[in-house]
Design an enzyme around this catalytic site. Structure first.
Site, PDB file in Angstrom:
ATOM      1  N   CYS A 130       0.855  -1.199   0.000  1.00 60.04           N
ATOM      2  CA  CYS A 130       0.000   0.000   0.000  1.00 60.04           C
ATOM      3  C   CYS A 130       0.889   1.247   0.000  1.00 60.04           C
ATOM      4  CB  CYS A 130      -0.914  -0.032   1.217  1.00 60.04           C
ATOM      5  SG  CYS A 130      -2.106   1.315   1.247  1.00 60.04           S
ATOM      6  N   CYS A 212      -1.437   8.397   7.381  1.00 62.02           N
ATOM      7  CA  CYS A 212      -2.737   8.071   6.786  1.00 62.02           C
ATOM      8  C   CYS A 212      -3.722   7.642   7.879  1.00 62.02           C
ATOM      9  CB  CYS A 212      -2.578   6.930   5.798  1.00 62.02           C
ATOM     10  SG  CYS A 212      -1.612   7.359   4.360  1.00 62.02           S
ATOM     11  N   CYS A 215      -3.905   4.001   9.274  1.00 60.50           N
ATOM     12  CA  CYS A 215      -2.695   3.498   9.928  1.00 60.50           C
ATOM     13  C   CYS A 215      -2.247   4.383  11.084  1.00 60.50           C
ATOM     14  CB  CYS A 215      -1.577   3.384   8.901  1.00 60.50           C
ATOM     15  SG  CYS A 215      -2.024   2.336   7.524  1.00 60.50           S
ATOM     16  N   CYS A 238       7.525   4.020   6.231  1.00 58.32           N
ATOM     17  CA  CYS A 238       6.623   3.854   5.093  1.00 58.32           C
ATOM     18  C   CYS A 238       7.344   3.401   3.836  1.00 58.32           C
ATOM     19  CB  CYS A 238       5.894   5.153   4.810  1.00 58.32           C
ATOM     20  SG  CYS A 238       7.003   6.496   4.403  1.00 58.32           S
TER      21      CYS A 238
HETATM   22  S1  SF4 Z   1       0.377   4.644   5.673  1.00 61.28           S
HETATM   23 FE1  SF4 Z   1      -1.231   3.070   5.566  1.00 61.28          FE
HETATM   24  S2  SF4 Z   1      -2.854   3.832   4.212  1.00 61.28           S
HETATM   25 FE2  SF4 Z   1      -1.018   5.152   3.974  1.00 61.28          FE
HETATM   26  S3  SF4 Z   1      -0.025   4.326   2.205  1.00 61.28           S
HETATM   27 FE3  SF4 Z   1       0.923   3.323   3.981  1.00 61.28          FE
HETATM   28  S4  SF4 Z   1      -0.273   1.458   4.397  1.00 61.28           S
HETATM   29 FE4  SF4 Z   1      -1.433   2.742   2.946  1.00 61.28          FE
END
Ligand code: SF4
Length: 424
Positions: A130, A212, A215, A238
């Site tokens: 993601c 986000c 998360c 991330c």
């Molecule tokens: S922080 Fe969470 S929602 Fe945002 S891109 Fe990464 S996995 Fe996806």
């Protein structure tokens, strides 16, 4: 008498780069945050520096430094499509308050989202993928345009960041500048108070580190501020802050070499090698061997993650004909450069099956083969042979101007009778 074994000597270029970064950190180690940023923006990387900001709980501090040094410095915000409404509002608040005039939102590729995250819950099943499609992929072409970029990371935030220096060298020869590396949590809060910076609207509600929405969770009093990020998951970064070898970029390590050559450059490879025992139902960014795919077809098709297909000599690509579109990449193995079977597979994929995604050559891939491979439909190459790597870096590929055996229906062999050639 046996000669003593000498340690491998790093290339002179690597040594110089490492020494250069070491010298930079030595010169500016004692400098305050605004001084580090000013040096980077006006001297070391003048005109070649950008900022990446999450517009999270602490972002106002870094952006305030930017406003003091140069409010027209490009600032990129990863608009993942998963942010809190409050964060999007906060972007506008800070832009106005600080007078930032060059803020850009980077969105994920809509086709990638449709394909890999159609139900919007990839963050739950595979957060690394993601983050890859929503952060790493949109950011990569932007960072490629700059010699360096500024982050708001701090040493105290995670154990992994505990050695973060002001200047880091990434494996693709870029410099990451971390003006706040030595800030403590208390320093951040004091700075916000001293400069009357607007707070993120969720900070007062207990969100101490904000990313986000799916998360990010509230942290308890006394809890590590980043404990609310990816809570319960074995994930702390991330992906955009990793060097390409998966670690925080270290100033003293020599460059990690990319081996994937695509679109005229060596780039980071999102795919990892298939390993014995991998589960085809849950793996992500792996090339599933054809035999494994055929034995687990339903599981692979239900797997929501980006996948590739691995073809080895003797495999029949026709066996997966109906499902080729499922795969973002097809890797064709050349166990030896004398083995030409992979050329035919690539031609079948490109010409008969109309496969338009990545066709990559892996294994024994040498300089002289690449022009021929490209003619047969390959568009990506995993190159580990050092002279071939060097030739590609220096743009030295042999031309194939004359050929007897045309490929596809568009090539016409020189000196033969093209009018006898039939379309098929
Ligand atoms: S922080 Fe969470 S929602 Fe945002 S891109 Fe990464 S996995 Fe996806």
């Amino acid at each position: 008498m046996a000669m003593p074994k000498l340690a491998p000597v790093p290339a002179a270029h690597d040594k110089l780069r490492a020494l250069g970064i070491l010298a930079l950190n030595g010169m500016f180690d004692e400098m305050d945050a605004v001084g580090v940023l000013r040096q980077a923006a006006s001297e070391i990387l003048a005109g070649d520096l950008a900022v990446v900001s999450s517009f999270g709980a602490d972002s106002a501090v870094l952006l305030h430094l930017v406003a003091q040094v140069d409010p027209s410095l490009p600032v990129y915000f990863l608009e993942t499509g998963k942010h809190f409404r409050e964060t999007l509002d906060y972007v506008e608040t800070l832009k106005k308050h600080l007078g930032l005039i060059n803020v850009h939102a980077l969105h994920p590729n809509s086709e990638d989202v449709k394909r890999f995250d159609p139900t919007g819950d990839l963050w739950e099943t595979d957060p690394d993928s993601c983050c890859h499609i929503r952060k790493t992929e949109p950011l990569e072409p932007v960072t490629e345009q700059y010699g360096g970029w500024v982050t708001g990371r701090k040493r105290f935030q995670t154990k992994e960041r505990g050695v973060l220096p002001h200047f880091e060298l990434t494996s693709d020869d870029r410099i990451k500048v971390n003006p706040l590396a030595y800030f403590s949590d208390a320093d951040v809060n004091q700075y916000k108070i001293d400069h009357g910076l607007p707070e993120h609207p969720l900070f007062a509600k207990g969100y101490k580190s904000i990313g986000c929405a799916p998360c990010t969770s509230v942290v308890a009093e006394g809890e590590d501020p980043r404990a609310g990020r990816w809570r319960g998951l074995n994930k702390k970064e991330c992906g955009i802050h990793f060097d390409f070898n998966g670690a925080i970029a270290k100033p003293m390590t020599a460059a990690t070499k990319h081996t994937l050559w695509k679109d005229g450059a060596f780039i980071a490879d999102p795919f990892h090698e298939w390993a014995e025992g991998d589960d085809p139902a849950t793996v992500s960014y792996k090339h599933v061997p054809l035999a494994v795919f055929l034995a687990n077809r339903d599981a692979v098709l239900a797997n929501p993650h980006p996948l590739g297909l691995l073809i080895v000599p003797g495999d029949r690509i026709e066996d997966a004909e109906a499902d080729l579109g499922r795969f973002a990449s097809i890797a064709i193995k050349f166990p030896a450069f004398t083995d030409g079977r992979g050329y035919s597979v690539s031609r079948l994929l490109a010409e008969r099956h109309g496969y338009g995604n990545e066709i990559r050559a892996i294994g024994d891939v040498l300089q002289d083969q690449i022009p021929l491979m490209r003619r047969c439909g390959f568009n990506a190459f995993v190159v580990t042979h050092e002279p071939t790597r060097q030739a590609l870096i220096e743009n030295r590929l042999p031309e194939v101007a004359l050929f007897y055996q045309p490929v596809g229906i568009t090539e016409v062999p020189a000196g033969t009778r093209p009018f006898l050639r039939r379309a098929h």
